[in-house]
Design a protein around this motif. Structure first.
Motif, mmCIF file in Angstrom:
data_model
loop_
_atom_site.group_PDB
_atom_site.id
_atom_site.type_symbol
_atom_site.label_atom_id
_atom_site.label_comp_id
_atom_site.label_asym_id
_atom_site.label_seq_id
_atom_site.Cartn_x
_atom_site.Cartn_y
_atom_site.Cartn_z
ATOM 1 N N ARG A 78 -10.201 -7.282 19.612
ATOM 2 C CA ARG A 78 -10.146 -6.062 18.819
ATOM 3 C C ARG A 78 -9.931 -6.375 17.353
ATOM 4 O O ARG A 78 -10.577 -5.808 16.470
ATOM 5 C CB ARG A 78 -9.012 -5.150 19.307
ATOM 6 N N MET A 96 -9.371 5.096 0.896
ATOM 7 C CA MET A 96 -8.602 4.262 1.815
ATOM 8 C C MET A 96 -9.213 2.886 1.983
ATOM 9 O O MET A 96 -8.522 1.883 2.088
ATOM 10 C CB MET A 96 -8.486 4.929 3.181
ATOM 11 N N MET A 109 -2.236 2.486 10.512
ATOM 12 C CA MET A 109 -2.397 3.073 11.820
ATOM 13 C C MET A 109 -3.740 3.727 12.124
ATOM 14 O O MET A 109 -4.088 4.756 11.578
ATOM 15 C CB MET A 109 -1.303 4.117 12.088
ATOM 16 N N LEU A 140 -7.669 -0.935 1.435
ATOM 17 C CA LEU A 140 -7.752 -2.102 2.306
ATOM 18 C C LEU A 140 -8.220 -3.324 1.523
ATOM 19 O O LEU A 140 -7.642 -4.399 1.627
ATOM 20 C CB LEU A 140 -8.700 -1.818 3.470
ATOM 21 N N MET A 191 -12.168 -5.299 14.107
ATOM 22 C CA MET A 191 -11.542 -4.471 13.069
ATOM 23 C C MET A 191 -11.494 -5.165 11.717
ATOM 24 O O MET A 191 -11.759 -4.563 10.682
ATOM 25 C CB MET A 191 -10.136 -4.105 13.519
ATOM 26 N N ARG A 251 14.382 -9.383 10.031
ATOM 27 C CA ARG A 251 14.357 -8.664 11.301
ATOM 28 C C ARG A 251 15.785 -8.441 11.799
ATOM 29 O O ARG A 251 16.140 -7.367 12.269
ATOM 30 C CB ARG A 251 13.533 -9.453 12.322
ATOM 31 N N SER A 297 -2.156 -4.547 10.510
ATOM 32 C CA SER A 297 -1.285 -3.521 9.931
ATOM 33 C C SER A 297 -1.707 -2.118 10.334
ATOM 34 O O SER A 297 -0.912 -1.190 10.320
ATOM 35 C CB SER A 297 -1.286 -3.628 8.405
ATOM 36 N N ARG A 298 -2.981 -1.957 10.701
ATOM 37 C CA ARG A 298 -3.412 -0.624 11.099
ATOM 38 C C ARG A 298 -3.686 -0.548 12.594
ATOM 39 O O ARG A 298 -4.290 0.393 13.070
ATOM 40 C CB ARG A 298 -4.663 -0.217 10.313
ATOM 41 N N LEU A 299 -3.230 -1.534 13.319
ATOM 42 C CA LEU A 299 -3.552 -1.590 14.739
ATOM 43 C C LEU A 299 -2.317 -1.499 15.626
ATOM 44 O O LEU A 299 -2.426 -1.295 16.826
ATOM 45 C CB LEU A 299 -4.270 -2.922 15.024
ATOM 46 N N HIS A 300 -1.150 -1.672 15.022
ATOM 47 C CA HIS A 300 0.103 -1.614 15.752
ATOM 48 C C HIS A 300 0.219 -2.793 16.700
ATOM 49 O O HIS A 300 1.210 -3.493 16.709
ATOM 50 C CB HIS A 300 0.248 -0.285 16.509
ATOM 51 N N THR A 301 -0.795 -2.977 17.510
ATOM 52 C CA THR A 301 -0.814 -4.169 18.366
ATOM 53 C C THR A 301 -2.237 -4.374 18.833
ATOM 54 O O THR A 301 -2.971 -3.417 19.038
ATOM 55 C CB THR A 301 0.136 -4.023 19.567
ATOM 56 N N ARG A 361 0.874 -8.554 16.665
ATOM 57 C CA ARG A 361 1.198 -7.366 15.885
ATOM 58 C C ARG A 361 1.814 -7.772 14.564
ATOM 59 O O ARG A 361 2.438 -8.828 14.442
ATOM 60 C CB ARG A 361 2.127 -6.439 16.657
ATOM 61 N N VAL A 415 -4.101 -7.318 7.328
ATOM 62 C CA VAL A 415 -4.326 -5.883 7.097
ATOM 63 C C VAL A 415 -4.933 -5.256 8.353
ATOM 64 O O VAL A 415 -4.637 -4.110 8.678
ATOM 65 C CB VAL A 415 -5.204 -5.606 5.864
ATOM 66 N N VAL A 430 4.368 -7.574 11.497
ATOM 67 C CA VAL A 430 5.742 -7.212 11.170
ATOM 68 C C VAL A 430 5.706 -5.904 10.379
ATOM 69 O O VAL A 430 4.769 -5.677 9.621
ATOM 70 C CB VAL A 430 6.354 -8.350 10.331
ATOM 71 N N PRO A 431 6.694 -5.020 10.546
ATOM 72 C CA PRO A 431 6.710 -3.781 9.779
ATOM 73 C C PRO A 431 6.581 -4.046 8.278
ATOM 74 O O PRO A 431 7.111 -5.041 7.779
ATOM 75 C CB PRO A 431 8.086 -3.185 10.099
ATOM 76 N N LEU A 432 5.883 -3.151 7.582
ATOM 77 C CA LEU A 432 5.536 -3.392 6.180
ATOM 78 C C LEU A 432 6.746 -3.751 5.331
ATOM 79 O O LEU A 432 6.700 -4.694 4.541
ATOM 80 C CB LEU A 432 4.829 -2.158 5.611
#
Lengths: 266, 266
Positions: free
Chosen positions: B40, B3, A107, B7, B44, A131, B31-35, B76, B28, B78-80
């Motif tokens: 972008r 950190m 994040m 990465l 990144m 999911r 994973s730190r961008l949410h969407t 985006r 990755v 998927v959740p980790l």
DNA sequence: TTGAATAGTCACCCGTTTAATCACAAAAAG
DNA sequence: CTTTTTGTGATTAAACGGGTGACTATTCAA
């Protein structure tokens, strides 16, 4: 399955697991040789003799074969159970390292302008299964689930369904009676039903060859619909959350078509 | 760990898991961008913008990212937890398929002239651990084990040790007292001791930097000796079976040095 | 001891893959 | 109506992997 196909399959899977072609061929070659020299292995595995040595070195470093440093050298494969266990350990380790690394990070800030019309697409049977399980676990009021194929009723899914909170209604539909019976015994708390979406099948079947896979509606605000390629078993899903979501239109259609009305006469 | 290193680590591990560099970077990044959009993400993750699309497509097919088919597209991750679970499922499936495929095949005839002087070399911590466990399981009379490093006392090892048959003697040595204590509580049935192989350490330390890892003697006829690279944690082992084996010489030396005599006064 | 076969290491070739850049059309944004 | 942004496709260059042959050391059998 024929034995030669098994050999090919093994080679292919080993490559998916990260081995090069020669390495894979050498390993399956050794697996049926008990012990062998470079020459024999070269013939059996159809790998140029001079390249056997490189391949074996890599395999040895991965813990998949043993080398006898005599002259000539002898090679042998680690017993199958040991080999698979070693591969498992390797990957478990990597996934763990990935998880650790990413979860110390996550994040960066975001200028959020949530465009409310969120419809996401995802692929892959495993991912969609995960999911689905996750969404069911997070349900707080109601779970409506339609299962289109027997293979989708996995252990994980069943345990997710049985683990929902007390106040959560479970409504599960199936396309066939036998599937419905399976569901009844696996998830006793659920209200089950058959069909209610022939219209959906019909509409779709004219256009392409996809069959309905899953249909999941959580708390009337989150929905997931997946289709299944009949031959390749490839699964694709769309997924949306939030009331204002366009996908909820589909949910309304479903209700209008009487699918969800099954719930009231319960 | 810093950190940024995390990465990098994540990217590297993802590549080991089969992703290409761009795919790994994009994951990755997301994973730190949410969407995020392609632009972008491109900045990144330091991936050329025009290549982001390909990478994302692959990731989507693997179930690691979701795509919103709007204009511009949004991506985006998927959740980790879901992602790691999906990767796990993928590999578990592959290993299973490999096992099944090789299981149906094994073994072509062999003109055996067993040269009795069998000494095999193997590498890899996981593989050596699995071999160790296996050998202990198969022991019928006596297990002599010396552990050189704390990290080698794994759960699997402990359970293998506690599962040996009734008539099997357990003799376990450690290099330090604290390690010995751990062993005593973990494996109550074993006779434990410290040291008995200072000579081995000494002899070796002059030549190279390797430390003793494991030393395992099963039924006085099968032996495994491993060394551990102190920095890289890389483990290498030699392994021999059969009485006539040259490696048994080492076992005799150990006995002569009084290591095994610990057993008699018990 | 000598010659033939085998074992093992290197160096090289070539096709495919992949990282990296550019050109271009479609679509948004201002 | 410009000017960005967005998405696709083609192209180049380098890296990698599969495939082959040269060459030396070793083993084995005359």
């Amino acid at each position: 399955m024929n034995m030669n196909d098994s050999l090919e399959e093994a080679i292919e899977v080993l490559q998916q697991l990260g081995l090069k072609e020669y390495e894979a061929r050498c390993f399956v070659g050794l697996s049926r040789l008990h012990t062998g020299t470079a020459k024999r292995l070269s013939e059996m595995a159809e790998v140029p003799r001079t390249r056997v040595y490189d391949a074996i070195r890599v395999l040895e470093a991965q813990g998949l074969v043993e080398i006898q440093h005599s002259s000539p050298q002898q090679f042998r494969a680690v017993p199958l159970d040991e080999a698979t266990e070693t591969l498992r350990d390797q990957y478990e380790g990597r996934v763990e390292r990935l998880h650790d690394a990413l979860d110390t990070v996550e994040m960066v800030e975001q200028d959020d302008e949530t465009p409310v019309q969120q419809v996401w697409a995802m692929s892959g049977q495993d991912a969609i299964k995960n999911r689905t399980d996750q969404l069911i676990e997070d349900a707080s009021e109601e779970v409506v689930l339609v299962i289109g194929d027997e293979s989708l009723l996995t252990e994980d899914l069943v345990s997710s369904l049985n683990d929902v909170g007390n106040g959560v209604d479970l409504l599960i539909g199936a396309l066939t009676e036998s599937l419905q019976d399976q569901i009844k015994t696996a998830v006793p708390d659920a209200t089950t039903f058959i069909s209610g979406l022939e219209w959906l099948q019909g509409e779709d079947a004219t256009e392409n060859e996809t069959a309905i896979g899953r249909l999941l509606l959580i708390d009337r605000s989150t929905i997931l619909v997946s289709s299944l390629m009949p031959d390749t078993k490839d699964e694709q899903a769309i997924f949306g959350e939030g009331f204002g979501n366009g996908l909820v239109v589909i949910a309304r259609r479903l209700m209008a078509q009487g699918l969800l009305t099954v719930r009231d006469p319960k």
